[in-house]
Design an enzyme around this catalytic site. Structure first.
Site, short mmCIF file in Angstrom:
data_model
loop_
_atom_site.label_atom_id
_atom_site.label_comp_id
_atom_site.label_asym_id
_atom_site.label_seq_id
_atom_site.Cartn_x
_atom_site.Cartn_y
_atom_site.Cartn_z
N LYS A 140 10.52 24.24 -6.78
CA LYS A 140 11.75 24.68 -6.72
C LYS A 140 12.27 25.05 -5.47
CE LYS A 140 14.07 28.59 -8.58
NZ LYS A 140 15.22 27.95 -8.28
N THR A 173 17.13 38.68 -1.30
CA THR A 173 16.39 37.89 -0.09
C THR A 173 16.59 38.95 0.62
OG1 THR A 173 16.95 35.28 -1.01
CG2 THR A 173 16.20 35.75 1.50
N SER A 190 14.74 34.19 -8.32
CA SER A 190 14.78 32.89 -9.25
C SER A 190 14.08 32.73 -10.26
CB SER A 190 15.02 31.72 -7.68
OG SER A 190 16.11 32.13 -6.87
N LYS A 208 13.63 21.03 -2.19
CA LYS A 208 15.17 21.23 -1.40
C LYS A 208 15.88 20.08 -1.29
CE LYS A 208 15.92 25.01 1.12
NZ LYS A 208 15.65 25.72 0.79
N ASN A 242 24.79 36.13 3.97
CA ASN A 242 23.78 37.10 2.58
C ASN A 242 22.63 37.62 2.53
OD1 ASN A 242 23.64 37.61 -0.25
ND2 ASN A 242 22.37 36.57 -1.15
N LYS A 249 5.88 28.82 0.49
CA LYS A 249 6.25 30.22 0.13
C LYS A 249 5.99 30.57 -1.35
CE LYS A 249 10.61 31.11 1.69
NZ LYS A 249 12.37 31.26 1.33
#
Length: 423
Positions: free
Chosen positions: A77, A197, A356, A113, A228, A101
């Protein structure tokens, strides 16, 4: 320091920073330390050529990456970024931080990633779609709802996720909404995802301030990066009584010791594309941002911003890492020596991946929650994760970053030990 042959990291490079963090946590892993080498090596790294025909008829080639650092606790992820400075080493580090994380928050994911080395501002919308679809086709051999789930990151958004989802679905012959997260709502996206986030940064910041007896009302907040993450975090801090005294983005740095009017600033950014020239604040030199006195400093731009030199100049109570890897190891040490609390990225900006996860779960069940339900679940999960990390920090008398890595690495390596090696 163990290393891979195809990268040569320095201490303060992204991968070098990550390896230094693993070195720091190893003494606290007990018998699990025998497995620690698995954390220093990504499971899989894919480099792809992304050729497209530009609007002028010429052929352009871009280099793309997808790195799966760990799949031990679940599917990979992590986001996909489009940026001219993207490198394999950077993507490796970002994938590793996603492993940490996800484990720190106890989500059932590994870390991954992706990225393409390009400047999206130089491409038309049609060219951007071509790049996205070709990249998705190239990495399609390793992504999937149960394999690896991309998401938005720097310079990517819901539209790009929609193109990725559609491309993957066309190539597999069935609509697969769960292959990416951060999608538009009509395509299986989750309410609250865009704000998640930034909201998470605020929630974790509020929890840290409460434990440090730093009042939220009247607190001075400085924000680097007003995209954002930074803008939403700043808006929530201001709505809860804090003063946004300094903001920096790619258009400039602005300062108002009395606090800025957030709605006016957001309107200005919507009109002009950045904070530069905002009438409600003074313009200052970019480097002077690090000299602004604050109670909370939020680096929410790119990695490697707080160097040792800047860490000596910073005057704040709490550094709240909205970006991934914004503090170098040397900078981290200086801040620790000066008694400045750093709330690390792997918990501070975990709100996005948490929602997510909610989106992925909703896509599988085809049952969607309200935004209030999303926010309640988000707050509960990340505040619980932060409490565990804080308690671990106090138990071992270590920094919050090392504590977060202790919690996360223990979970990953326990899973690795219990799964064993195959064959």
């Amino acid at each position: 320091m163990p290393n891979l042959s195809f990268v040569s990291p320095t201490r303060n490079s992204p991968w070098g920073t990550y390896l230094s963090q693993i070195d720091a946590v190893e003494p606290y892993l007990g018998h699990l330390a025998r497995w620690v080498e698995t954390l220093r090596r990504p499971k899989r790294a894919l480099i792809v050529d992304v050729p497209i025909e530009l609007d002028n008829g010429t052929i352009a080639h871009y280099e793309g990456y997808r790195v799966q650092h760990s799949l031990t606790r679940g599917p990979g992820k992590g986001g996909v970024r489009y940026h001219p400075d993207v490198t394999l080493e950077e993507v490796m580090a970002l994938s590793a931080w996603m492993t940490i994380k996800n484990a720190a928050v106890n989500l059932p994911y590994g870390g991954a990633k992706g990225g393409i080395r390009l400047d999206p501002k130089q491409l038309s919308l049609k060219e951007l779609e071509k790049v996205t679809r070709r990249y998705t086709s190239e990495i399609g051999i390793i992504i999937g709802p149960q394999q690896d789930i991309p998401a938005p990151d720097v310079n990517t958004n819901g539209q790009i996720m929609a193109w990725m989802m559609d491309t993957y679905s066309m190539n597999t012959g069935a609509t697969a909404t769960g292959v990416v997260t951060g999608k538009p709502i009509p395509l299986g996206g989750s309410l609250g995802r865009v704000q998640a986030t930034g909201r998470g940064v605020f929630v974790i910041g509020r929890e840290a301030m409460r434990r440090l007896n730093v009042p939220l009302e009247g607190a001075r907040v400085a924000v680097q990066g007003f995209g954002n993450v930074g803008s939403i975090a700043a808006k929530l801090f201001a709505a809860n009584g804090a003063k946004i005294v300094a903001v920096q983005d790619h258009t400039g740095t602005i300062l108002n010791h009395s606090g800025m009017d957030m709605q006016n600033l957001l309107d200005h950014v919507a009109r002009t594309g950045g904070v530069g020239g905002f009438a409600g604040a003074d313009s200052i030199a970019d480097e002077n941002f690090w000299d602004v006195k604050s109670d909370v400093l939020i680096p929410a731009a790119l990695e490697g911003q707080i160097t040792a030199e800047r860490a000596h100049r910073i005057s704040t109570r709490v550094v709240l890492e909205g970006a991934n890897g914004p503090t170098t190891p040397d900078g981290d040490q200086v801040l620790a020596d000066r008694g400045i609390i750093v709330v690390p990225d792997v918990i501070a900006n975990s709100g996005g991946v948490t929602v997510s996860y909610f989106e992925w779960v909703q896509d599988f069940s085809s049952f969607f929650w309200t935004e209030d339900e999303i926010n309640v679940r988000l707050d509960k999960i990340i505040t619980g994760a932060f409490k565990h990390i804080w308690d671990t920090s106090e138990q071992h008398r270590i920094t919050l970053r090392t504590a977060a890595f202790v919690v996360a690495c223990t979970r990953v390596l326990q899973a690795r030990e219990e799964r064993g090696l195959y064959p």
